[in-house]
Scaffold this motif. Structure first.
Motif, PDB file in Angstrom:
ATOM      1  N   LEU A  53       0.823  -1.204   0.000  1.00  0.00           N
ATOM      2  CA  LEU A  53       0.000   0.000   0.000  1.00  0.00           C
ATOM      3  C   LEU A  53       0.863   1.262   0.000  1.00  0.00           C
ATOM      4  O   LEU A  53       0.555   2.239  -0.695  1.00  0.00           O
ATOM      5  N   LYS A  54       1.937   1.225   0.752  1.00  0.00           N
ATOM      6  CA  LYS A  54       2.856   2.375   0.763  1.00  0.00           C
ATOM      7  C   LYS A  54       3.478   2.573  -0.614  1.00  0.00           C
ATOM      8  O   LYS A  54       3.549   3.690  -1.131  1.00  0.00           O
ATOM      9  N   ASP A  55       3.923   1.466  -1.216  1.00  0.00           N
ATOM     10  CA  ASP A  55       4.543   1.547  -2.542  1.00  0.00           C
ATOM     11  C   ASP A  55       3.557   2.044  -3.599  1.00  0.00           C
ATOM     12  O   ASP A  55       3.945   2.684  -4.579  1.00  0.00           O
ATOM     13  N   ALA A  56       2.268   1.722  -3.391  1.00  0.00           N
ATOM     14  CA  ALA A  56       1.248   2.148  -4.353  1.00  0.00           C
ATOM     15  C   ALA A  56       0.890   3.625  -4.197  1.00  0.00           C
ATOM     16  O   ALA A  56       0.228   4.198  -5.069  1.00  0.00           O
ATOM     17  N   GLY A  57       1.296   4.249  -3.086  1.00  0.00           N
ATOM     18  CA  GLY A  57       1.082   5.677  -2.917  1.00  0.00           C
ATOM     19  C   GLY A  57       0.103   6.093  -1.841  1.00  0.00           C
ATOM     20  O   GLY A  57      -0.189   7.279  -1.690  1.00  0.00           O
ATOM     21  N   PHE A  58      -0.416   5.150  -1.073  1.00  0.00           N
ATOM     22  CA  PHE A  58      -1.325   5.492   0.016  1.00  0.00           C
ATOM     23  C   PHE A  58      -0.567   6.046   1.226  1.00  0.00           C
ATOM     24  O   PHE A  58       0.598   5.715   1.445  1.00  0.00           O
ATOM     25  N   VAL A  59      -1.268   6.844   2.020  1.00  0.00           N
ATOM     26  CA  VAL A  59      -0.808   7.178   3.368  1.00  0.00           C
ATOM     27  C   VAL A  59      -1.365   6.075   4.266  1.00  0.00           C
ATOM     28  O   VAL A  59      -2.587   5.929   4.400  1.00  0.00           O
ATOM     29  N   VAL A  60      -0.481   5.277   4.863  1.00  0.00           N
ATOM     30  CA  VAL A  60      -0.899   4.106   5.640  1.00  0.00           C
ATOM     31  C   VAL A  60      -0.760   4.405   7.130  1.00  0.00           C
ATOM     32  O   VAL A  60       0.313   4.797   7.593  1.00  0.00           O
ATOM     33  N   TYR A  61      -1.839   4.207   7.873  1.00  0.00           N
ATOM     34  CA  TYR A  61      -1.821   4.473   9.306  1.00  0.00           C
ATOM     35  C   TYR A  61      -1.482   3.200  10.088  1.00  0.00           C
ATOM     36  O   TYR A  61      -1.760   2.089   9.634  1.00  0.00           O
ATOM     37  N   PRO A  62      -0.880   3.363  11.272  1.00  0.00           N
ATOM     38  CA  PRO A  62      -0.445   2.192  12.052  1.00  0.00           C
ATOM     39  C   PRO A  62      -1.610   1.290  12.435  1.00  0.00           C
ATOM     40  O   PRO A  62      -2.700   1.769  12.776  1.00  0.00           O
ATOM     41  N   SER A  63      -1.383  -0.020  12.389  1.00  0.00           N
ATOM     42  CA  SER A  63      -2.366  -1.010  12.835  1.00  0.00           C
ATOM     43  C   SER A  63      -1.677  -1.956  13.800  1.00  0.00           C
ATOM     44  O   SER A  63      -0.756  -2.675  13.421  1.00  0.00           O
ATOM     45  N   VAL A  88      -6.230  -2.617   8.001  1.00  0.00           N
ATOM     46  CA  VAL A  88      -5.352  -1.461   7.869  1.00  0.00           C
ATOM     47  C   VAL A  88      -6.173  -0.322   7.285  1.00  0.00           C
ATOM     48  O   VAL A  88      -6.914  -0.511   6.312  1.00  0.00           O
ATOM     49  N   ILE A  89      -6.048   0.860   7.886  1.00  0.00           N
ATOM     50  CA  ILE A  89      -6.721   2.059   7.389  1.00  0.00           C
ATOM     51  C   ILE A  89      -5.703   2.906   6.617  1.00  0.00           C
ATOM     52  O   ILE A  89      -4.566   3.093   7.058  1.00  0.00           O
ATOM     53  N   VAL A  90      -6.149   3.422   5.461  1.00  0.00           N
ATOM     54  CA  VAL A  90      -5.277   4.282   4.657  1.00  0.00           C
ATOM     55  C   VAL A  90      -6.027   5.546   4.264  1.00  0.00           C
ATOM     56  O   VAL A  90      -7.268   5.579   4.253  1.00  0.00           O
ATOM     57  N   ASP A  91      -5.253   6.573   3.916  1.00  0.00           N
ATOM     58  CA  ASP A  91      -5.797   7.805   3.351  1.00  0.00           C
ATOM     59  C   ASP A  91      -5.690   7.686   1.830  1.00  0.00           C
ATOM     60  O   ASP A  91      -4.602   7.511   1.293  1.00  0.00           O
ATOM     61  N   HIS A  92      -6.832   7.786   1.147  1.00  0.00           N
ATOM     62  CA  HIS A  92      -6.846   7.602  -0.309  1.00  0.00           C
ATOM     63  C   HIS A  92      -6.691   8.913  -1.068  1.00  0.00           C
ATOM     64  O   HIS A  92      -6.607   8.910  -2.308  1.00  0.00           O
ATOM     65  N   THR A  93      -6.643  10.051  -0.369  1.00  0.00           N
ATOM     66  CA  THR A  93      -6.700  11.344  -1.054  1.00  0.00           C
ATOM     67  C   THR A  93      -5.555  11.615  -2.024  1.00  0.00           C
ATOM     68  O   THR A  93      -5.739  12.435  -2.937  1.00  0.00           O
ATOM     69  N   PRO A  94      -4.371  10.967  -1.902  1.00  0.00           N
ATOM     70  CA  PRO A  94      -3.352  11.203  -2.935  1.00  0.00           C
ATOM     71  C   PRO A  94      -3.821  10.881  -4.354  1.00  0.00           C
ATOM     72  O   PRO A  94      -3.210  11.349  -5.326  1.00  0.00           O
ATOM     73  N   PHE A  95      -4.915  10.131  -4.484  1.00  0.00           N
ATOM     74  CA  PHE A  95      -5.355   9.725  -5.816  1.00  0.00           C
ATOM     75  C   PHE A  95      -6.450  10.616  -6.399  1.00  0.00           C
ATOM     76  O   PHE A  95      -6.947  10.367  -7.501  1.00  0.00           O
ATOM     77  N   GLY A  96      -6.858  11.641  -5.632  1.00  0.00           N
ATOM     78  CA  GLY A  96      -7.690  12.687  -6.201  1.00  0.00           C
ATOM     79  C   GLY A  96      -9.176  12.437  -6.305  1.00  0.00           C
ATOM     80  O   GLY A  96      -9.902  13.235  -6.901  1.00  0.00           O
ATOM     81  N   LEU A  97      -9.685  11.351  -5.733  1.00  0.00           N
ATOM     82  CA  LEU A  97     -11.137  11.098  -5.766  1.00  0.00           C
ATOM     83  C   LEU A  97     -11.830  11.894  -4.657  1.00  0.00           C
ATOM     84  O   LEU A  97     -11.241  12.131  -3.599  1.00  0.00           O
ATOM     85  N   GLU A  98     -13.099  12.233  -4.883  1.00  0.00           N
ATOM     86  CA  GLU A  98     -13.761  13.181  -3.977  1.00  0.00           C
ATOM     87  C   GLU A  98     -14.053  12.623  -2.596  1.00  0.00           C
ATOM     88  O   GLU A  98     -14.090  13.357  -1.615  1.00  0.00           O
ATOM     89  N   ASN A  99     -14.302  11.304  -2.497  1.00  0.00           N
ATOM     90  CA  ASN A  99     -14.580  10.721  -1.185  1.00  0.00           C
ATOM     91  C   ASN A  99     -14.291   9.228  -1.213  1.00  0.00           C
ATOM     92  O   ASN A  99     -13.898   8.678  -2.250  1.00  0.00           O
ATOM     93  N   ASP A 100     -14.497   8.586  -0.080  1.00  0.00           N
ATOM     94  CA  ASP A 100     -14.120   7.180   0.062  1.00  0.00           C
ATOM     95  C   ASP A 100     -14.966   6.256  -0.799  1.00  0.00           C
ATOM     96  O   ASP A 100     -14.468   5.269  -1.346  1.00  0.00           O
ATOM     97  N   VAL A 101     -16.269   6.567  -0.942  1.00  0.00           N
ATOM     98  CA  VAL A 101     -17.138   5.716  -1.752  1.00  0.00           C
ATOM     99  C   VAL A 101     -16.718   5.790  -3.217  1.00  0.00           C
ATOM    100  O   VAL A 101     -16.597   4.758  -3.900  1.00  0.00           O
ATOM    101  N   ALA A 102     -16.481   6.999  -3.713  1.00  0.00           N
ATOM    102  CA  ALA A 102     -16.043   7.169  -5.100  1.00  0.00           C
ATOM    103  C   ALA A 102     -14.718   6.457  -5.335  1.00  0.00           C
ATOM    104  O   ALA A 102     -14.523   5.813  -6.383  1.00  0.00           O
ATOM    105  N   PHE A 103     -13.802   6.561  -4.366  1.00  0.00           N
ATOM    106  CA  PHE A 103     -12.511   5.890  -4.536  1.00  0.00           C
ATOM    107  C   PHE A 103     -12.678   4.372  -4.582  1.00  0.00           C
ATOM    108  O   PHE A 103     -12.067   3.699  -5.420  1.00  0.00           O
ATOM    109  N   CYS A 104     -13.491   3.807  -3.674  1.00  0.00           N
ATOM    110  CA  CYS A 104     -13.658   2.353  -3.636  1.00  0.00           C
ATOM    111  C   CYS A 104     -14.328   1.834  -4.913  1.00  0.00           C
ATOM    112  O   CYS A 104     -13.978   0.759  -5.413  1.00  0.00           O
TER     113      CYS A 104
END
Length: 393
Positions: free
Chosen positions: A309-319, A325-341
């Motif tokens: 996930l880190k290599d793919a560009g996500f911000v990965v939070y500790p688990s 594992v929870i990640v921040d998807h915003t580096p990929f520019g989608l408006e929200n989590d549902v749109a990103f998924c």
């Protein structure tokens, strides 16, 4: 004569109007439609231990196939009590303080319905497992939510102190925590305990991931001074033994709380699968080496997913626990989590879970998505390679 009813006649009960098909069902259906690798719903794609399955087969062949005693097969009640003593040092009465349920989800429902009155305030920590809000709504509770925020999802103690009061009936905690992977620290748990004692508040403690604690020892809320008498401890077989489809859970509580749990359980399911209970008792008597190997195996799986996930560009939070594992998807520019998924499924071929469904205010989770690593290593590597190859910032 044919009766034609207007559509409005078939309305769902108001307490459940806001709840749609669960996000897990929605995402799993999309996974099948698009041939995506499912790192969304938290069930393993590998089987549980042979010795446990053989115990179930043996029980079936021996004719243990009729209704079990309502609150559990005596052998399983005893095994649950023995494991609880080993884990916490607390000696409990298996006949009066253990109730076997159809999975932890039913244990949660029975606890809410058996111990919460309409209008009672219950405090949740968001993000939270989606059945919490639904079953509290069925019970008519007033839900107050305190948000755990990245990167560490620490409990905002000052906010908790400002919210909890003599009007609070109960607090529901989950440690290790789904979906964040957070483990509540001893300091956090002790503060929560002191506030609950001071305000005469019950605690419902969901500990289904207690054996998947990677970076710290799991602490059971009931084991803290003064807490057993006001705590219902909720657990199950499925996560630890990769047998989620068996739906064997239990609630541990002192008799005055167990009575309410059992009253609700009696009219929800009455009894749980008999042969699976006998097999569950066998599972809980397994030596500690099983849990050590389980933890080692999951740590290896976690490393594959986290690094990928880190290599793919996500911000990965500790688990620190669970298999999420929870990640921040915003580096990929989608408006929200549902749109990103949805994009991740359609264009990349991987399933994650949007976390906004785990908050009273969905906006609080719109930047976050949850992945699971309860899959075999080949599946995890394949998913990681898809994301590294196809995700575009």
């Amino acid at each position: 004569m044919v009766f034609v009813f207007p559509f409005s006649f078939f309305k769902v009960a108001k307490r459940l109007e806001k709840f749609k098909t669960t996000i897990f069902t929605q995402m799993s259906m999309l996974a099948i439609k698009h041939g995506a690798i499912n790192l969304g719903q938290g069930f393993p794609n590998f089987d549980g231990p042979e010795f446990v399955k053989e115990a179930a087969i043996k029980a079936i062949k021996e004719g243990k196939n009729q209704y079990a005693r309502g609150y559990g097969v005596p052998d399983l009640n005893s095994a649950v009590a023995a494991r609880f003593e080993k884990d916490t040092g607390l000696v409990i009465d298996p006949e009066k303080e253990v109730t076997v349920t159809s999975g932890c989800t039913e244990a949660i429902a029975a606890t809410m319905l058996g111990l919460i009155n309409p209008g009672d305030e219950v405090i949740l920590f968001a993000p939270f497992y989606d059945s919490y809000e639904a079953t509290l709504s069925m019970a008519g509770a007033k839900i107050t939510s305190i948000t755990l925020r990245p990167p560490n999802f620490s409990v905002p103690i000052d906010e908790l102190k400002s919210v909890i009061s003599k009007n609070t009936r109960a607090m529901l905690i989950n440690t290790p925590h789904n979906p964040t992977g957070k483990m509540f620290s001893r300091e956090e748990l002790e503060t929560i305990a002191s506030l609950c004692i001071e305000n005469d508040v019950l605690v419902f403690s969901d500990e289904v991931y207690d054996k998947l604690a990677f970076e710290a020892d799991h602490i059971s809320m009931a084991s803290l001074p003064g807490m057993y008498e006001r705590t219902v401890t909720l657990n199950s077989l499925g996560k630890t033994f990769s047998l989620t489809g068996w739906k064997i859970g239990w609630a541990i509580a002192p008799p005055h709380l167990t009575w309410g749990v059992r009253q609700a359980h009696s009219y929800l399911t009455f009894a749980t699968s008999t042969p699976m209970q006998w097999a569950a008792a066998e599972a809980l008597r397994t030596p500690d080496s099983y849990y050590e190997e389980l933890k080692k195996d999951y740590m290896a799986k976690k490393a594959i997913l986290v690094e990928g996930l880190k290599d793919a560009g996500f911000v990965v939070y500790p688990s620190s626990g669970t298999y999420f594992v929870i990640v921040d998807h915003t580096p990929f520019g989608l408006e929200n989590d549902v749109a990103f998924c949805e994009y991740l499924i359609r264009e990349v071929g991987v399933v994650a879970i949007p976390t906004s469904v785990f908050y009273l205010n969905p906006e609080d989770g719109k930047n976050l998505v949850r992945f699971t690593f309860c899959k075999d290593e080949d599946t995890l590597r394949a998913a990681v390679e898809r994301m590294k190859a196809k995700l575009r910032k």
